[in-house]
Scaffold this active site. Structure first.
Site, PDB file in Angstrom:
ATOM      1  N   TYR A   9       0.638  -2.079 -11.173  1.00 28.29           N
ATOM      2  CA  TYR A   9       1.400  -3.327 -11.123  1.00 28.29           C
ATOM      3  C   TYR A   9       0.510  -4.572 -11.152  1.00 28.29           C
ATOM      4  CZ  TYR A   9       4.369  -6.876  -8.878  1.00 28.29           C
ATOM      5  OH  TYR A   9       5.047  -8.008  -8.564  1.00 28.29           O
ATOM      6  N   LYS A  13       0.659  -8.104 -13.529  1.00 25.79           N
ATOM      7  CA  LYS A  13       1.112  -9.359 -12.928  1.00 25.79           C
ATOM      8  C   LYS A  13       0.062 -10.455 -13.111  1.00 25.79           C
ATOM      9  CE  LYS A  13       3.939 -11.114  -9.350  1.00 25.79           C
ATOM     10  NZ  LYS A  13       4.944 -10.709  -8.402  1.00 25.79           N
TER      11      LYS A  13
END
Length: 89
Positions: A9, A13
């Protein structure tokens, strides 16, 4: 956010943030507003599925996190856009 259990993740991001930063700078000349929405945890069916495979350490880290519904997340986004915020959380 960068922490244990977020290896798939976090890089994405950070890349989205970098892209939004440069697009925002480039669009200033054209008077185009750019907004970057960085919500916390949104309670959705996808989140429930994610929790089935989430590492225990990540569950502990998220244990004290606050959550919003999808409708609340949409309201937060729209409010931030109306205010002209660049980063909306």
């Amino acid at each position: 956010m960068t922490c244990a259990g977020y290896s798939p993740y976090s890089p994405t991001k950070h890349a989205i943030k970098a892209l939004a930063d440069v697009v925002q700078l480039e669009m200033l000349a054209y008077n185009v507003n750019v907004h970057l929405y960085l919500p916390g945890t949104i309670l959705t069916p996808g989140y429930e599925e994610e929790n089935k495979m989430k590492a225990d350490v990540t569950k502990k880290i998220e244990g004290t996190a606050s959550y919003v519904t999808a409708d609340q997340a949409a309201d937060i986004l729209l409010s931030g856009m109306r205010r002209g915020d660049y980063i909306i959380t």
